[in-house]
Design a protein around this motif. Structure first.
Motif, PDB file in Angstrom:
ATOM      1  N   LEU A 593       0.860  -1.191   0.000  1.00 32.56           N
ATOM      2  CA  LEU A 593       0.000   0.000   0.000  1.00 32.56           C
ATOM      3  C   LEU A 593       0.890   1.233   0.000  1.00 32.56           C
ATOM      4  O   LEU A 593       1.919   1.263   0.685  1.00 32.56           O
ATOM      5  CB  LEU A 593      -0.881   0.032   1.251  1.00 32.56           C
ATOM      6  CG  LEU A 593      -1.841  -1.135   1.475  1.00 32.56           C
ATOM      7  CD1 LEU A 593      -2.569  -0.944   2.807  1.00 32.56           C
ATOM      8  CD2 LEU A 593      -2.847  -1.242   0.345  1.00 32.56           C
ATOM      9  N   GLU A 669      -3.588   3.376  -0.226  1.00 36.62           N
ATOM     10  CA  GLU A 669      -4.287   2.551  -1.212  1.00 36.62           C
ATOM     11  C   GLU A 669      -3.271   1.669  -1.943  1.00 36.62           C
ATOM     12  O   GLU A 669      -2.064   1.945  -1.936  1.00 36.62           O
ATOM     13  CB  GLU A 669      -5.104   3.394  -2.181  1.00 36.62           C
ATOM     14  CG  GLU A 669      -4.345   4.270  -3.127  1.00 36.62           C
ATOM     15  CD  GLU A 669      -5.295   5.007  -4.086  1.00 36.62           C
ATOM     16  OE1 GLU A 669      -4.976   5.012  -5.291  1.00 36.62           O
ATOM     17  OE2 GLU A 669      -6.309   5.577  -3.649  1.00 36.62           O
ATOM     18  N   GLU A 670      -3.783   0.608  -2.570  1.00 35.37           N
ATOM     19  CA  GLU A 670      -2.911  -0.373  -3.207  1.00 35.37           C
ATOM     20  C   GLU A 670      -2.099   0.259  -4.332  1.00 35.37           C
ATOM     21  O   GLU A 670      -2.641   0.968  -5.184  1.00 35.37           O
ATOM     22  CB  GLU A 670      -3.769  -1.533  -3.749  1.00 35.37           C
ATOM     23  CG  GLU A 670      -2.969  -2.741  -4.157  1.00 35.37           C
ATOM     24  CD  GLU A 670      -3.855  -3.909  -4.551  1.00 35.37           C
ATOM     25  OE1 GLU A 670      -3.492  -4.625  -5.506  1.00 35.37           O
ATOM     26  OE2 GLU A 670      -4.928  -4.099  -3.925  1.00 35.37           O
TER      27      GLU A 670
END
Length: 690
Positions: A593, A669-670
């Motif tokens: 992430l 976030e990824e």
């Protein structure tokens, strides 16, 4: 000499780097007899640029207070740096100045620094003046610069002093439009000469426009104007003074710091038209109840002052202050409104560059400095104990350029921290943060030059040599699917052994960073060992399995296990839990992430395309564009933190220094697969855990 408030003028000198601010101050000091020689930047002999870093770099890097005494008046001049990295110094000066004097080169004309200075002065609602410098240099063109100033900043811009020329277009001197007098430099002195006949029509025309602007601001003057009566010089000066205070008139003067021509006319202009401290805007602050309040300048009021600058070294602090109410005398006890401590104003000084002259008292509206205050910082309010007002502090722009800092010599970390703390007293525009996650000390400032100066000062003032490098990005890891595994820790070494056995299910957890749950039955793992399992998982999560970054979003469920009556203990189950973690997490489809932040970029319309193109290259997602009150565009985007490191320098290059931005962390976030692969390769993480 003791001065009353009406004899004080407080001027902030601004402009683009290299436009001649420091040289102008030298000329003003020399022409008024405050110094006996004309200092030069190239020789490192100027009053303002006395710091070793300034002499070495030949630029101003800090705001310098200069006290200029002439004709019974005292002009406090704050010479500010023109380079944008030192905007914090400008913020300190504008907080206490009564007006802004913007220097523009007759050779280079209106620059980005000119525009920014105008915006800052107008943003503070201060009266403003322009001074066109270097009128005697090759390719100088006063008329072009004046037209550009008027075109960009409006019809309030009006010439008060303009140059005249000899044969061959050589600058001869200057003409004061208000007094209709001409001056030129002869043998190092400024002498009055006859007004050139060919300039009389121009002088009359320009003077008439000033008279007209005075008439439009006063009914009494309007009647006199229409009756065809001449204004006296006192009436004209008074009317122009009021016009400058109201922002309806922005005087333009000019001159040459090298010959001194125009310097005395500039001083006359400032004395006549710059605001007296009590004519300026009221001070704002909060009272004891936290309610907003106004403070008027009051010579007979109780002592009240704001500290606007600090110079710190290994010997202590030197605090610059402005008196807002009453007067401050040596040995007076004042209360620091932020800390509540009493400070003794032991020795008070007027300041002229690096030269300090001790005085017994400082009147309302004046500037001075005091040494060795125990607990007072820039922006603090010092007041009589019975005064319950805390004045507004100083607003510094958020630092936007960060680097990890470390000492070159191991063992000098404490020395580095102490030096940075001292420099923070001196320059609140940079920040220092110890990032416990990346194990780096990170300093943040306005740009690369700003941080370079800090590093140089650490070496020269505190004897610490440092290295700078890009700060590590605090990535995270998470799992994307459920997995069930077991971990068994068994050790026999004679006597009591160690035995712990757990069966775990690991699932993605969206509601938070971590949740532990036990679903055992029949006492397969006794309750007194559950906290040890929980602790073992928590400790293991500090290092992910891909690149060693902390694991987040994990739901750990203890489903089963076994124990030994003699050999089981807390350590055994903690180790078993860690073994389960190491076995299970690689099977749970882990990923990297990356931190994402909200960026707001403020740029002129003309740069929008380039800025948006650059943000797209940085994997930014444009969320919107909004026009701002300042005539700029606000671009709102989400940008990965990994792409922000050098953005301050890039944005300055794209917009020629006109653009600025803010950045605030929002969420994780990824990361895209290519980024994940790069992070894993760069980490070279080695699992040393047993």
């Amino acid at each position: 000499m003791a001065y009353t408030t009406e004899k004080i003028r407080n001027i902030c000198l601004l402009g683009h780097g290299g436009d001649g601010k420091t040289s102008l101050v030298e000329s003003l000091l020399y022409m008024t007899g405050n110094t006996d020689r004309l200092g030069k930047i190239a020789d490192g002999t100027t009053v303002c640029d006395y710091d070793p870093e300034e002499i070495k770099r030949k630029i101003s890097i800090q705001t310098t207070l200069v006290t200029l005494e002439t004709q019974g008046y005292k002009l406090n001049i704050l010479d500010t740096p023109g380079y944008f990295d030192f905007a914090g110094e400008v913020a300190q000066a504008l907080r206490v100045a009564g007006c802004g004097l913007i220097v523009v080169s007759a050779k280079d004309g209106v620059n980005v620094g000119t525009e920014k200075a105008w915006r800052m002065v107008r943003g503070k609602k201060l009266p403003s003046f322009f001074y066109v410098s270097k009128i005697d240099e090759e390719n100088a063109n006063f008329d072009n610069v004046y037209e550009n100033l008027r075109g960009q900043f409006g019809n309030s811009v009006a010439p008060f002093v303009f140059p005249f020329f000899e044969e061959g277009n050589r600058p001869a001197g200057v003409i004061n439009i208000v007094t209709r007098k001409a001056y030129k430099a002869e043998n190092g002195k400024i002498v009055e000469v006859q007004l050139p006949k060919e300039k009389m029509d121009k002088v009359d025309r320009l003077r008439d426009s000033l008279v007209e602007s005075v008439a439009t601001n006063s009914e009494e003057m309007m009647e006199k104007y229409f009756a065809g009566e001449e204004f006296t010089e006192e009436e004209l000066i008074h009317g122009l003074h009021q016009g400058v205070l109201d922002g309806a008139i922005t005087p333009v003067c000019c001159g040459s710091a090298f010959t001194g021509v125009g310097s005395l006319q500039l001083i006359k202009t400032l004395i006549d038209y710059a605001p007296i401290p009590y004519e300026g805007l009221a001070e704002h602050g909060v009272d004891e109840n936290g309610e907003e309040t106004e403070v008027q300048f009051d010579e007979n009021g109780k002592p009240l002052a704001i500290v606007f600058k600090t110079i710190a070294d290994q010997y202590g602090r030197f605090s610059f202050f402005k008196v807002v109410s009453g007067k401050i005398t040596a040995d007076m006890q004042l209360k620091n409104q932020r800390t509540g401590t009493m400070e003794k104003m032991g020795h008070i000084y007027t300041v002229n560059g690096k030269k300090n002259t001790e005085v017994k008292e400082v009147c309302c509206g004046d500037f001075a400095a005091v040494s060795k205050l125990a607990d007072t910082k820039t922006g603090d309010t010092l007041a009589d104990p019975s005064v319950g007002v805390t004045l507004d502090g100083i607003d510094f722009a958020e630092p936007c350029y960060s680097q990890a800092i470390s000492p070159k010599v191991k063992g000098t970390e404490d020395k580095l921290a102490a030096g940075l703390n001292k420099l923070r007293d001196e320059d609140p525009a940079f920040t220092v943060q110890n990032n416990t996650e990346t194990h780096q000390m990170v300093i943040s400032g306005a740009g690369d030059i700003h941080l370079d100066v800090i590093c140089s000062k650490l070496k020269s003032k505190f004897g610490v040599e440092v290295d700078l490098q890009d700060p590590k990005v605090p990535y995270r890891e998470k799992i994307r699917k459920s997995v069930s595994v077991e971990g068994k820790h068994k050790k026999q070494s004679g006597g009591h052994g160690q035995y712990g056995h757990v069966k775990m299910t690991f699932e993605p957890y969206a509601e938070g960073d971590y949740l532990f749950e036990e679903r055992t039955f029949g006492g397969s793992v006794p309750k007194n060992f559950h906290p040890a399992v929980d602790k073992g998982i928590k400790e293991a999560m500090e290092h992910g399995v891909l690149a060693g970054y902390p694991l987040v979003g994990l739901h750990a469920i203890l489903t089963d296990g076994s124990y030994h009556d003699v050999d089981s203990n807390e350590l055994s189950f903690k180790m078993a839990a860690r073994l389960a973690y190491k076995a299970g997490i690689p099977q749970a489809n882990p990923c990297i992430l990356e931190p994402m932040g909200m960026m707001k970029v403020y740029v002129p319309d003309s740069c929008m395309g380039d800025v948006i193109g650059d943000l797209n290259k940085r994997r930014g997602r444009i969320l919107g564009m909004n026009p701002t009150e300042g005539g700029e565009q606000e671009v709102v985007a989400e940008v990965p933190m990994a792409e922000v490191g050098s953005y301050a320098i890039t944005l300055r290059s794209i917009t020629q220094g006109r653009g600025w931005f803010t950045y605030k962390f929002e969420r994780y976030e990824e990361a895209p697969p290519a980024v994940q692969q790069k992070v894993i390769e760069e980490s070279k993480f080695v699992d040393t855990e047993e």
